[in-house]
Scaffold this motif. Structure first.
Motif, PDB file in Angstrom:
ATOM      1  N   ARG A  10      36.951  29.969  -5.024  1.00  0.00           N
ATOM      2  CA  ARG A  10      37.358  28.774  -5.766  1.00  0.00           C
ATOM      3  C   ARG A  10      37.980  27.743  -4.808  1.00  0.00           C
ATOM      4  O   ARG A  10      37.646  26.563  -4.836  1.00  0.00           O
ATOM      5  N   ASP A  11      38.885  28.240  -3.919  1.00  0.00           N
ATOM      6  CA  ASP A  11      39.551  27.329  -2.985  1.00  0.00           C
ATOM      7  C   ASP A  11      38.569  26.748  -1.963  1.00  0.00           C
ATOM      8  O   ASP A  11      38.671  25.590  -1.578  1.00  0.00           O
ATOM      9  N   PHE A  12      37.610  27.562  -1.565  1.00  0.00           N
ATOM     10  CA  PHE A  12      36.593  27.102  -0.613  1.00  0.00           C
ATOM     11  C   PHE A  12      35.760  25.976  -1.243  1.00  0.00           C
ATOM     12  O   PHE A  12      35.537  24.927  -0.640  1.00  0.00           O
ATOM     13  N   ILE A  13      35.343  26.191  -2.478  1.00  0.00           N
ATOM     14  CA  ILE A  13      34.531  25.181  -3.183  1.00  0.00           C
ATOM     15  C   ILE A  13      35.347  23.897  -3.364  1.00  0.00           C
ATOM     16  O   ILE A  13      34.860  22.789  -3.149  1.00  0.00           O
ATOM     17  N   TYR A  14      36.617  24.077  -3.709  1.00  0.00           N
ATOM     18  CA  TYR A  14      37.485  22.909  -3.908  1.00  0.00           C
ATOM     19  C   TYR A  14      37.621  22.100  -2.613  1.00  0.00           C
ATOM     20  O   TYR A  14      37.489  20.864  -2.597  1.00  0.00           O
ATOM     21  N   GLU A  15      37.850  22.801  -1.522  1.00  0.00           N
ATOM     22  CA  GLU A  15      38.030  22.134  -0.228  1.00  0.00           C
ATOM     23  C   GLU A  15      36.770  21.340   0.161  1.00  0.00           C
ATOM     24  O   GLU A  15      36.838  20.235   0.674  1.00  0.00           O
ATOM     25  N   LYS A  16      35.607  21.894  -0.148  1.00  0.00           N
ATOM     26  CA  LYS A  16      34.350  21.231   0.246  1.00  0.00           C
ATOM     27  C   LYS A  16      33.937  20.122  -0.704  1.00  0.00           C
ATOM     28  O   LYS A  16      33.236  19.189  -0.305  1.00  0.00           O
ATOM     29  N   PHE A  50      32.990  35.548   2.940  1.00  0.00           N
ATOM     30  CA  PHE A  50      33.188  35.646   4.402  1.00  0.00           C
ATOM     31  C   PHE A  50      31.993  35.068   5.161  1.00  0.00           C
ATOM     32  O   PHE A  50      32.150  34.467   6.212  1.00  0.00           O
ATOM     33  N   PHE A  51      30.814  35.251   4.591  1.00  0.00           N
ATOM     34  CA  PHE A  51      29.615  34.665   5.209  1.00  0.00           C
ATOM     35  C   PHE A  51      29.724  33.129   5.215  1.00  0.00           C
ATOM     36  O   PHE A  51      29.484  32.471   6.233  1.00  0.00           O
ATOM     37  N   LEU A  52      30.131  32.563   4.077  1.00  0.00           N
ATOM     38  CA  LEU A  52      30.255  31.101   3.979  1.00  0.00           C
ATOM     39  C   LEU A  52      31.322  30.573   4.934  1.00  0.00           C
ATOM     40  O   LEU A  52      31.137  29.570   5.613  1.00  0.00           O
ATOM     41  N   LYS A  53      32.423  31.270   4.963  1.00  0.00           N
ATOM     42  CA  LYS A  53      33.598  30.749   5.670  1.00  0.00           C
ATOM     43  C   LYS A  53      33.512  30.977   7.189  1.00  0.00           C
ATOM     44  O   LYS A  53      33.862  30.097   7.961  1.00  0.00           O
ATOM     45  N   TYR A  54      33.037  32.148   7.586  1.00  0.00           N
ATOM     46  CA  TYR A  54      33.120  32.483   9.018  1.00  0.00           C
ATOM     47  C   TYR A  54      31.759  32.742   9.660  1.00  0.00           C
ATOM     48  O   TYR A  54      31.693  33.281  10.756  1.00  0.00           O
ATOM     49  N   GLY A  55      30.692  32.371   8.976  1.00  0.00           N
ATOM     50  CA  GLY A  55      29.363  32.700   9.487  1.00  0.00           C
ATOM     51  C   GLY A  55      28.847  31.699  10.504  1.00  0.00           C
ATOM     52  O   GLY A  55      29.583  30.895  11.061  1.00  0.00           O
ATOM     53  N   GLU A  57      25.142  29.290  11.817  1.00  0.00           N
ATOM     54  CA  GLU A  57      24.361  28.151  11.315  1.00  0.00           C
ATOM     55  C   GLU A  57      23.817  28.414   9.905  1.00  0.00           C
ATOM     56  O   GLU A  57      23.738  27.502   9.089  1.00  0.00           O
ATOM     57  N   ASP A  58      23.442  29.688   9.649  1.00  0.00           N
ATOM     58  CA  ASP A  58      22.901  30.024   8.324  1.00  0.00           C
ATOM     59  C   ASP A  58      23.928  29.765   7.224  1.00  0.00           C
ATOM     60  O   ASP A  58      23.579  29.429   6.097  1.00  0.00           O
ATOM     61  N   SER A  59      25.209  29.928   7.566  1.00  0.00           N
ATOM     62  CA  SER A  59      26.253  29.690   6.562  1.00  0.00           C
ATOM     63  C   SER A  59      26.272  28.225   6.167  1.00  0.00           C
ATOM     64  O   SER A  59      26.497  27.874   5.008  1.00  0.00           O
ATOM     65  N   LYS A  60      26.057  27.353   7.177  1.00  0.00           N
ATOM     66  CA  LYS A  60      26.050  25.910   6.872  1.00  0.00           C
ATOM     67  C   LYS A  60      24.904  25.594   5.924  1.00  0.00           C
ATOM     68  O   LYS A  60      25.046  24.787   5.007  1.00  0.00           O
ATOM     69  N   LYS A  61      23.759  26.252   6.167  1.00  0.00           N
ATOM     70  CA  LYS A  61      22.612  26.010   5.279  1.00  0.00           C
ATOM     71  C   LYS A  61      22.922  26.539   3.878  1.00  0.00           C
ATOM     72  O   LYS A  61      22.513  25.964   2.881  1.00  0.00           O
ATOM     73  N   GLU A  62      23.651  27.647   3.836  1.00  0.00           N
ATOM     74  CA  GLU A  62      23.981  28.241   2.530  1.00  0.00           C
ATOM     75  C   GLU A  62      24.875  27.315   1.703  1.00  0.00           C
ATOM     76  O   GLU A  62      24.796  27.287   0.472  1.00  0.00           O
ATOM     77  N   LEU A  63      25.677  26.526   2.398  1.00  0.00           N
ATOM     78  CA  LEU A  63      26.555  25.585   1.701  1.00  0.00           C
ATOM     79  C   LEU A  63      25.729  24.653   0.802  1.00  0.00           C
ATOM     80  O   LEU A  63      26.136  24.312  -0.306  1.00  0.00           O
ATOM     81  N   VAL A  64      24.555  24.259   1.285  1.00  0.00           N
ATOM     82  CA  VAL A  64      23.674  23.380   0.508  1.00  0.00           C
ATOM     83  C   VAL A  64      23.310  24.053  -0.817  1.00  0.00           C
ATOM     84  O   VAL A  64      23.358  23.439  -1.887  1.00  0.00           O
ATOM     85  N   HIS A  65      22.968  25.358  -0.764  1.00  0.00           N
ATOM     86  CA  HIS A  65      22.629  26.093  -1.992  1.00  0.00           C
ATOM     87  C   HIS A  65      23.844  26.226  -2.898  1.00  0.00           C
ATOM     88  O   HIS A  65      23.750  26.100  -4.111  1.00  0.00           O
ATOM     89  N   LEU A  66      24.983  26.496  -2.256  1.00  0.00           N
ATOM     90  CA  LEU A  66      26.211  26.649  -3.039  1.00  0.00           C
ATOM     91  C   LEU A  66      26.482  25.369  -3.841  1.00  0.00           C
ATOM     92  O   LEU A  66      26.781  25.416  -5.036  1.00  0.00           O
ATOM     93  N   LEU A  67      26.351  24.222  -3.171  1.00  0.00           N
ATOM     94  CA  LEU A  67      26.614  22.945  -3.852  1.00  0.00           C
ATOM     95  C   LEU A  67      25.653  22.735  -5.017  1.00  0.00           C
ATOM     96  O   LEU A  67      26.024  22.200  -6.053  1.00  0.00           O
ATOM     97  N   ASP A  68      24.400  23.181  -4.802  1.00  0.00           N
ATOM     98  CA  ASP A  68      23.420  23.036  -5.882  1.00  0.00           C
ATOM     99  C   ASP A  68      23.815  23.848  -7.109  1.00  0.00           C
ATOM    100  O   ASP A  68      23.618  23.408  -8.233  1.00  0.00           O
ATOM    101  N   VAL A  69      24.374  25.046  -6.890  1.00  0.00           N
ATOM    102  CA  VAL A  69      24.675  25.872  -8.070  1.00  0.00           C
ATOM    103  C   VAL A  69      26.033  25.570  -8.699  1.00  0.00           C
ATOM    104  O   VAL A  69      26.208  25.788  -9.894  1.00  0.00           O
ATOM    105  N   VAL A  70      26.980  25.059  -7.911  1.00  0.00           N
ATOM    106  CA  VAL A  70      28.302  24.822  -8.537  1.00  0.00           C
ATOM    107  C   VAL A  70      28.403  23.455  -9.222  1.00  0.00           C
ATOM    108  O   VAL A  70      29.336  23.216  -9.985  1.00  0.00           O
ATOM    109  N   THR A  71      27.470  22.568  -8.946  1.00  0.00           N
ATOM    110  CA  THR A  71      27.557  21.241  -9.580  1.00  0.00           C
ATOM    111  C   THR A  71      26.870  21.259 -10.953  1.00  0.00           C
ATOM    112  O   THR A  71      25.921  21.997 -11.174  1.00  0.00           O
ATOM    113  N   THR A  72      27.379  20.416 -11.832  1.00  0.00           N
ATOM    114  CA  THR A  72      26.784  20.237 -13.161  1.00  0.00           C
ATOM    115  C   THR A  72      26.066  18.899 -13.127  1.00  0.00           C
ATOM    116  O   THR A  72      26.691  17.876 -12.852  1.00  0.00           O
TER     117      THR A  72
END
Ligand code: SAM
Length: 277
Positions: A10-16, A50-55, A57-72
């Motif tokens: 939750r805090d990670f998503i909020y920060e981003k 942990f993958f998102l936070k400390y991973g 280059e792949d983690s950076k790409k995963e952020l894109v997917h994360l944003l897609d699923v957490v947004t309405t």
């Protein structure tokens, strides 16, 4: 998802993003993320975090997917007519009834600051084209449309919609501004060319430098996902992005109460526009 797994994510998503999931939204976050976890083969939400936070280059790409699923991304063409009527009044009063308009050195700049799949900026372009059709004046304008989700921006750029998206539009408008093929409605090039889509995160203060001297900003139905701190930051930045005298429109269920006193509220039937002093 346990509470212990929920809090860091939750805090990670909020920060981003500024999007804040309250503790009663734990199941919502879980349901949005569970497919993604399965796809990636993670056994727990902790591993995913942990993958998102400390991973790597792949983690950076995963952020894109994360944003897609957490947004309405709920939106529609001609959403909230009273706000659009107010837009029409402001536009006509400031730009069409203004005899100096021919001497404008720059186009009128309008920004749809959380545009989702494009219905909002295309609606504004259609409305302006309709307004200026009747006048002989050449009124140059540009619409900037931004969102944090790459998925919605890709869809917006294509400009292809289903019957549900166009349900509130007059047949005349559909015929004039869309190409209909079977069950799909594609926005015509003569509307598309006025809208420039770009990726932009509203909680990234640096990113606002690309969006200055705006005449009008629409930032509707996104502040509701932010906490007060993020709302204040976004509204302060949007204020800076407006020209003096420019107008901000937020969602009709949203308010600037306790967020900003810098704007002058201008009342319209069923809608408020906030003017930069
Ligand atoms: C509910 S839609 C609103 C669309 C449109 N403005 C309307 O009112 O119909 C909210 C949009 O805000 C976007 N969003 C959420 N957080 C954001 C952020 N930090 N920066 C930019 N866009 C964001 C989402 O991706 C989503 O497309």
């Amino acid at each position: 998802m346990t509470r212990e797994e929920f809090i860091p994510l939750r805090d990670f998503i909020y920060e981003k993003t500024g999007i804040f999931f309250a503790e009663n939204k734990i199941y919502l976050l879980e349901s949005r993320l569970s497919n993604r976890l399965n796809e990636l083969g993670f056994m727990s939400y902790d591993d995913y975090y942990f993958f998102l936070k400390y991973g790597n280059e792949d983690s950076k790409k995963e952020l894109v997917h994360l944003l897609d699923v957490v947004t309405t991304n709920e939106t529609s063409f001609f959403r909230n007519p009273p706000q659009l009527d107010a837009f029409k009044i402001i536009f006509q009063k400031n730009y069409m009834n203004n005899n100096d308009i021919k001497s404008l050195a720059y186009p009128i700049k309008i920004w749809s600051a959380a545009c989702s799949t494009g219905e909002e900026p295309y609606t504004l372009a259609i409305m302006i084209l309709e307004m200026i059709e009747s006048t002989k004046k050449d009124i140059p304008f540009m619409i900037f449309a931004t969102d944090i989700s790459h998925r919605v921006l890709e869809s917006a750029k294509k400009g292809v919609y289903g019957p549900y998206s166009v349900r509130n539009m007059d047949e005349r408008i559909i015929q004039k501004f869309f190409l209909k093929k079977g069950d799909t409605y594609t926005i015509k090039e003569n509307v598309k060319k006025f809208v420039k889509f770009e990726h932009m995160n509203l909680v990234d203060t640096e990113a606002y430098k690309r969006f200055r001297f705006m005449d009008m900003i629409f930032c509707r139905n996104v502040l509701i996902y932010f906490d007060e701190k993020a709302k204040k930051k976004v509204i302060d930045n949007l204020y800076e992005s407006l020209k003096p005298g420019g107008f901000l429109t937020i969602g009709h269920a949203e308010s600037l109460h306790n967020i900003s006193r810098a704007f002058k509220p201008i009342m319209f039937p069923g809608a408020i526009a906030y003017q930069k002093g």
